[in-house]
Design an enzyme around this catalytic site. Structure first.
Site, PDB file in Angstrom:
ATOM      1  N   ASP A  73       0.573  -1.328  -0.292  1.00 56.10           N
ATOM      2  CA  ASP A  73       0.209  -0.108   0.122  1.00 56.10           C
ATOM      3  C   ASP A  73       0.544   1.283  -0.008  1.00 56.10           C
ATOM      4  O   ASP A  73       2.064   1.590   1.096  1.00 56.10           O
ATOM      5  CB  ASP A  73      -0.590  -0.047   1.081  1.00 56.10           C
ATOM      6  N   HIS A 120      -9.408   4.933  -2.207  1.00 50.62           N
ATOM      7  CA  HIS A 120      -8.662   4.889  -0.925  1.00 50.62           C
ATOM      8  C   HIS A 120      -9.152   5.796   0.015  1.00 50.62           C
ATOM      9  O   HIS A 120     -10.496   6.450  -0.131  1.00 50.62           O
ATOM     10  CB  HIS A 120      -7.067   5.207  -0.696  1.00 50.62           C
TER      11      HIS A 120
HETATM   12  P1  13P Z   1      -8.822   4.719   6.164  1.00 51.67           P
HETATM   13  O1  13P Z   1      -7.712   5.609   6.767  1.00 51.67           O
HETATM   14  O2  13P Z   1     -10.149   5.458   5.469  1.00 51.67           O
HETATM   15  O3  13P Z   1      -8.893   3.279   6.144  1.00 51.67           O
HETATM   16  O4  13P Z   1      -8.542   4.268   4.555  1.00 51.67           O
HETATM   17  C1  13P Z   1      -7.262   3.179   4.071  1.00 51.67           C
HETATM   18  C2  13P Z   1      -6.193   3.430   3.147  1.00 51.67           C
HETATM   19  O5  13P Z   1      -6.482   4.393   1.905  1.00 51.67           O
HETATM   20  C3  13P Z   1      -5.593   2.386   2.852  1.00 51.67           C
HETATM   21  O6  13P Z   1      -4.292   3.132   1.544  1.00 51.67           O
HETATM   22  O1  G3H Z   2      -3.245   5.183   3.133  1.00 50.94           O
HETATM   23  C1  G3H Z   2      -2.258   4.937   4.607  1.00 50.94           C
HETATM   24  C2  G3H Z   2      -2.758   3.570   5.459  1.00 50.94           C
HETATM   25  O2  G3H Z   2      -3.686   3.577   6.201  1.00 50.94           O
HETATM   26  C3  G3H Z   2      -1.775   2.520   6.003  1.00 50.94           C
HETATM   27  O3  G3H Z   2      -0.958   4.320   7.198  1.00 50.94           O
HETATM   28  O4  G3H Z   2       1.594   3.828   7.484  1.00 50.94           O
HETATM   29  O5  G3H Z   2       0.549   3.863   8.960  1.00 50.94           O
HETATM   30  O6  G3H Z   2       0.412   2.105   8.297  1.00 50.94           O
HETATM   31  P1  G3H Z   2       0.284   3.384   7.309  1.00 50.94           P
HETATM   32 ZN    ZN Z   3      -4.371   4.696   1.350  1.00 50.31          ZN
END
Ligand code: 13P
Ligand code: G3H
Ligand code: ZN
Length: 327
Positions: free
Chosen positions: A95, A227
């Site tokens: 991600d 997202h």
């Molecule tokens: P949220 O913070 O809305 O759960 O989004 C998660 C996300 O886009 C991870 O890439």
């Molecule tokens: O889009 C981002 C995700 O919510 C991941 O967040 O970098 O805190 O794991 P993180």
């Molecule tokens: Zn994201």
């Protein structure tokens, strides 16, 4: 770091699952995880609802878990699903990958799908970096997600005017020049638990479905990704606040809007914050009600159960991904 191809772990890339989501008008859930309990809950919830799943790991989650553990956790997730008799398709996805090196490292160590997020760069730089990742990924049968447009951070206004929405007129050119497999767009969602600053009783503004429709018109049948799609469940925020937490003004995307998106070209919906809220709410409740408890299984276990409930609800009632895997 050992070189591992995802197929040896029993994982699949996202191509077939996103195509099914497009054809059958639902969205594949992409749940983020950082530890074993979250992973167990996500896979259990997806098996129980017969849903395909994308297991997402951010760069910082990968650092947290460690590259020694990650492929084994993914393989265990596949085994867990197989043991139930319903081997759902499982993808392991990076991600918000931020560089070619990070994407390559993930491809070389068992990921079946990667996101390269160069959306904050110029169009030309976004194309160049995305294309570089696509070339390496496709040579290894790994699928790639990119992003056009920038999601807002914590928004100051209900109107979400600080995000930079995806420009539909750029999409076709971007897809042609990069060869990417799916595209994340900006239509009013944002990351985290504080997506909108609302007055009491005020509803969040609708997502920009007009922009989504314009994109669909230009690239019909191409899988779009959303997202920042947590709903910031009121029940969990209330529990957190009731049991000693402080999450005033938390707000997310109403489920009705996500249902509408899932029935469109949006084929993958990302959820991280809602999973964090579910686990935190239950852990806070147990700590408040049983202040003497110090066995991690006694609070992580119920937190895992709460996350399973959340996954079942999302797959059944919001994304429409439940029942899409047939034995
Ligand atoms: P949220 O913070 O809305 O759960 O989004 C998660 C996300 O886009 C991870 O890439
Ligand atoms: O889009 C981002 C995700 O919510 C991941 O967040 O970098 O805190 O794991 P993180
Ligand atoms: Zn994201």
């Amino acid at each position: 770091m050992r070189t591992i191809h995802y197929s040896t772990l029993g994982l699949v890339n996202t191509r077939a699952m996103l195509q099914q989501a497009m054809d059958e008008q639902f969205a594949v859930p992409a749940y983020n995880f950082n530890n074993m309990e979250q992973l167990q809950a996500i896979v259990t919830g997806c098996v129980q609802s017969a849903s395909p799943v994308i297991l997402q790991v951010s760069g910082s989650a990968r650092d947290y878990i460690g590259t020694a553990f990650l492929p084994h956790l993914a393989a265990a997730a596949v085994d867990l699903a197989r043991e139930t008799g319903l081997p759902i398709p499982i993808a392991l996805h990076l991600d918000h990958g931020s560089s070619f090196e990070m994407a390559k490292d993930c491809i070389d160590s068992g990921f079946s799908s990667v996101m390269i997020d160069a959306s904050h760069h110029s169009f030309a730089d976004n194309v160049a970096l995305t294309r570089q990742v696509v070339q390496y990924a496709h040579a290894h049968e790994v699928t790639v997600e990119a992003e056009l447009g920038v999601l807002a951070g914590i928004e100051d206004e209900v109107t979400a005017e600080h995000s930079s929405y995806t420009r539909p007129e750029e999409v076709e050119r971007f897809l042609e020049q990069t060869g990417v497999d799916s595209l994340a767009i900006s239509i009013g969602t944002s990351h985290g638990a504080y997506k909108f600053k609302l007055q009491p009783g005020q509803e969040p503004p609708p997502l920009r479905f007009d922009i989504l429709a314009a994109i669909e018109q230009r690239v019909p049948g191409f899988p779009i990704v959303l997202h920042g799609a947590s709903s910031v469940t009121r029940e969990h925020v209330a529990m957190i606040n009731q049991y000693g937490g402080k999450m005033d003004n938390a707000a997310g995307i109403p489920e009705e809007q996500l249902r509408r998106a899932a029935a469109s070209a949006v084929c993958k919906i990302n959820i991280d914050s809602d999973g964090r809220l579910a686990m935190t709410a239950m852990i806070r409740k147990i700590f408040a009600e049983k202040p003497g408890e110090f066995d991690p299984r006694k609070y992580l276990g119920p937190a895992r159960d709460e996350l399973i409930k959340m996954v079942l609800h999302k797959n059944n009632a919001v994304l429409g991904s439940a029942g899409r895997v047939v034995a």
